[in-house]
Motif scaffolding. Structure first.
Motif: not given
Length: 288
Positions: A118, A138, A141, A170, A172
């Motif tokens: 991320d 995603d 996020h 995360y 998700t």
């Protein structure tokens, strides 16, 4: 509609097929697949070979990687990859991991076929010459993932492992997750024997299919004209695994490109008898 669209490229620029729908929805996202043109490698790796393990000159591979990163709007140091072993291990890539595997195989994530991050400014990358590239995004996020799925990684359900890792790392939610299946060998060109199918049939039972009806069109394989051989559709099998993992079917893009059929565009391990280069899948969010 084909999700991987070739971008026009000039001499000296890497040949890129972009996940166009995703790019249109998120301008900071780079996601797609390379062709074989626009690099500096000599035959049989000509010209945009992006892998260090095939026998190509390392300096040519690094120049090809530099060209790819810059063409996508990333610094060359952003390219990050794993040492693929046809397994199902997924690594979480942090800011400190940026650039692992870019310059040499030793610094890559070892025994790793899946990557998630991320962190903006990291370009996740993996390498192919017929296996199936899997993409994950995603948008809530702001996390991305890649997986390399040959038949071994497919039956080990690496697609589900990526989903699980993104959920745990995360937060998700699968109903919001987007996925894509990229250029790879198609069913008509991918013949396997009973030894491979002995791993596939139990997986199909787990996925809710009756492997006793082996000629039914709903199955991702059919009998080959050659005795004791089967034509296996790895793309469809991975799509089924993604759906089982909770991804909505309408959120899964699937290519029609076959690497074996289109060797003018792609490297193909099977079609070229093992002596060839490697394409790259890539996904990452730009910092700005």
């Amino acid at each position: 509609m084909e999700p991987f669209i070739g971008k026009t490229y000039q001499e000296g620029e890497p040949q890129i097929l972009e996940l166009q729908k995703w790019a249109a929805a998120e301008p900071r996202l780079a996601a797609g697949f390379t062709g074989r043109g626009g690099g500096v490698s000599e035959p049989p790796y000509g010209s945009l070979n992006l892998a260090l393990h095939v026998g190509d000159r390392p300096e040519d591979v690094l120049e090809n990687r530099r060209r790819l990163a810059l063409a996508l709007g990333f610094e060359p140091e952003a390219l990050t990859c794993g040492e693929q072993t046809h397994g199902s291990r997924v690594a979480v890539v942090t800011a400190d991991d940026r650039g692992r595997g870019r310059l040499d195989r030793e610094s890559a994530f070892q025994e790793t076929d899946g990557l998630v991050t991320d962190v903006p400014g990291i370009l996740l990358t993996s390498f192919y010459a017929d296996c199936v590239p899997l993409y994950f995004f995603d948008p809530v996020h702001r996390a991305v993932g890649l997986a390399h799925a040959g038949w071994k990684g497919t039956v080990a359900e690496i697609a589900a492992e990526v989903v699980k890792t993104m959920q745990e790392t995360y937060g998700t939610e699968t109903e919001q997750l987007l996925a894509a299946i990229g250029p790879s060998i198609g069913e008509s060109a991918y013949e396997v024997d009973d030894k491979v199918m002995q791993h596939v049939w139990p997986l199909l039972e787990q996925l809710g299919n009756d492997s006793g009806n082996r000629n039914e069109a709903v199955h991702p394989y059919k009998e080959s004209p050659n005795d004791g051989r089967w034509l296996l559709n790895l793309k469809e099998l991975n799509r089924m695994i993604m759906i089982k993992a909770g991804i909505m079917p309408s959120h899964i893009e699937c290519t029609g490109w076959c690497t074996s059929t289109h060797v003018e565009i792609f490297f193909s391990h099977r079609k070229e008898n093992g002596k060839t280069g490697r394409m790259a899948s890539f996904i990452g969010l730009k910092e700005r």
